[in-house]
Design an enzyme around this catalytic site. Structure first.
Site, PDB file in Angstrom:
ATOM      1  N   GLY A  13     -17.019   0.532  -1.318  1.00 29.42           N
ATOM      2  CA  GLY A  13     -18.184   1.975  -1.575  1.00 29.42           C
ATOM      3  C   GLY A  13     -19.474   1.238  -2.766  1.00 29.42           C
ATOM      4  O   GLY A  13     -20.165   2.457  -1.864  1.00 29.42           O
ATOM      5  N   PHE A  14     -19.545   0.505  -3.266  1.00 31.22           N
ATOM      6  CA  PHE A  14     -20.379   0.798  -4.791  1.00 31.22           C
ATOM      7  C   PHE A  14     -21.347   0.207  -3.244  1.00 31.22           C
ATOM      8  O   PHE A  14     -22.894   1.098  -3.566  1.00 31.22           O
ATOM      9  CB  PHE A  14     -20.479  -0.649  -4.930  1.00 31.22           C
ATOM     10  CG  PHE A  14     -20.529  -0.721  -6.563  1.00 31.22           C
ATOM     11  CD1 PHE A  14     -21.069   0.669  -7.399  1.00 31.22           C
ATOM     12  CD2 PHE A  14     -22.234  -0.752  -6.516  1.00 31.22           C
ATOM     13  CE1 PHE A  14     -21.668   0.853  -8.993  1.00 31.22           C
ATOM     14  CE2 PHE A  14     -23.041  -0.951  -7.903  1.00 31.22           C
ATOM     15  CZ  PHE A  14     -23.148  -0.068  -8.604  1.00 31.22           C
ATOM     16  N   GLY A  34     -18.342  -3.808  -0.723  1.00 27.33           N
ATOM     17  CA  GLY A  34     -18.336  -3.844  -1.918  1.00 27.33           C
ATOM     18  C   GLY A  34     -17.147  -2.662  -2.420  1.00 27.33           C
ATOM     19  O   GLY A  34     -17.234  -2.280  -3.732  1.00 27.33           O
ATOM     20  N   TYR A  72       0.907  -1.189   0.108  1.00 27.47           N
ATOM     21  CA  TYR A  72       0.238   0.565   0.120  1.00 27.47           C
ATOM     22  C   TYR A  72       0.865   1.031  -0.216  1.00 27.47           C
ATOM     23  O   TYR A  72       1.201   1.552   0.902  1.00 27.47           O
ATOM     24  CB  TYR A  72      -0.762  -0.128   1.408  1.00 27.47           C
ATOM     25  CG  TYR A  72      -1.615  -1.215   0.889  1.00 27.47           C
ATOM     26  CD1 TYR A  72      -2.163  -1.450  -0.153  1.00 27.47           C
ATOM     27  CD2 TYR A  72      -2.638  -1.563   2.264  1.00 27.47           C
ATOM     28  CE1 TYR A  72      -3.222  -2.918   0.459  1.00 27.47           C
ATOM     29  CE2 TYR A  72      -3.076  -2.847   2.649  1.00 27.47           C
ATOM     30  CZ  TYR A  72      -3.612  -3.419   1.511  1.00 27.47           C
ATOM     31  OH  TYR A  72      -4.733  -4.203   1.470  1.00 27.47           O
TER      32      TYR A  72
END
Length: 338
Positions: free
Chosen positions: A213-214, A211, A61
């Site tokens: 943010g979905f 998901g 990251y």
């Protein structure tokens, strides 16, 4: 204002006691656009206040920047948190390159780098981020076990492995946690990994439980609604016809949320948390956020118990999702299922 702490659960049969929801730190440093560092640090403080004690990062990251960002927080609260990081995904100056390394020499080098960047002497939970099928699991897990023997790591974890691979690894050294994507939109882990984890007493740590943010309804089409540099623009299920089809699947999530006076995100997280009861294992999802308010909203979802009727409304969603989780699924457990 005081914040009620969430409940706790033990990772694995002899792992640490952690909050039933953890914190995924990836988005602070990478993949989701620019970050307000002051707000991100305030969010970390909120996590601890709420009892969210499993803090999850990885050496890939930000090419180590995420571990470095966490170091001051870790130093200030070392005895209050369970620190997890991961190795295996190799990055270079080429922004598109992703290699996978599981060989023992790489593992020894990777842990030294993570210890240095995090500013700690020992990592509480050390994951193999992805599996390279060309390297025998016994070699990789054996090298990880040596890290435990040398006092550099306390517990071992795996990410995106099948049930058979989890059993094979666990026979070499006890595995404390399995981390893979698991949400209302992504349930391929239920094919074999979840059952194996329950059988072996391995905790499950779902990443992307919202998901990416979905499921919150925050965006409907990644290519239109998200800024440049957000990697969700390249995820097949979040753009074009796939996004339109998948957005329609959120209707039962919104319906339940409105009836309860909570957010769709909280319903999605409650569903994941309730997998513990459904499958008989410890489940500690690690949603990520850079905002205090969202952190507290996510933590509050641990107190929601969905009814049988609500669960029935949500059950068909995953089977109808259009598009894969990644443009290239080759490094996922789903690609290696028999």
């Amino acid at each position: 204002m005081s914040i009620d702490k969430i409940a706790t659960v033990r990772l694995g049969t002899d792992g640490p006691l952690v909050g039933v929801q953890g914190f995924g730190a990836m988005g602070i440093s990478d993949f989701y656009g620019d970050t307000d560092e002051a707000a991100a640090r305030d969010t970390l403080d909120a996590a601890l206040e709420a009892g969210v004690t499993l803090i999850d990062t990885a050496d890939m990251y930000g090419k180590g920047a995420n571990e470095e960002f966490l170091a001051p927080f870790v130093a200030a609260h070392r005895d209050e948190i369970t620190l997890a990081t991961k190795f295996a995904i190799e990055r270079t100056d080429d922004p598109h390159y992703r290699g996978i390394r599981n060989d023992p020499a790489y593992i020894r080098s990777a842990v030294e780098g993570s210890l240095r960047r995090l500013g700690v002497d020992v990592i509480d939970l050390y994951y193999m981020h992805r599996r390279d099928p060309a390297v025998p699991l016994a070699e990789s897990v054996g090298a990880m076990a040596e890290l435990v023997e040398h006092g550099l790591v306390k517990h071992l974890g795996l990410s995106e492995v099948t049930g058979a691979e989890l059993r094979e690894a666990h026979a070499v050294h006890p595995i404390t946690a399995l981390q893979s994507e698991w949400s209302l939109f992504s349930r391929d882990v239920e094919h074999s990994a979840v059952g194996a984890a329950a059988e072996l007493g391995v905790a499950f740590v779902p990443y992307s439980p919202l998901g990416r943010g979905f499921l919150t309804g925050a965006f409907a089409d990644a290519t239109k609604d998200l800024p440049g540099g957000d990697f969700r623009q390249f995820q097949p299920r979040f753009s074009g016809d796939n996004a339109r089809r998948n957005a329609a699947l959120l209707e039962p999530v919104r319906t339940i949320a409105e009836a309860r006076g909570v957010t769709p995100a909280q319903i999605a997280l409650a569903w994941v948390q309730q997998r513990a009861e459904v499958h008989g294992l410890a489940v500690v999802p690690i949603p990520g956020t850079r905002k205090r308010a969202r952190l507290l909203e996510n933590a509050a979802a641990t107190r929601i118990t969905l009814t049988a009727d609500e669960l029935a409304l949500l059950e068909p969603i995953a089977a109808q999702v259009a598009g894969d989780r990644y443009p290239d699924m080759s490094s996922t457990s789903a690609a290696r299922e028999g």
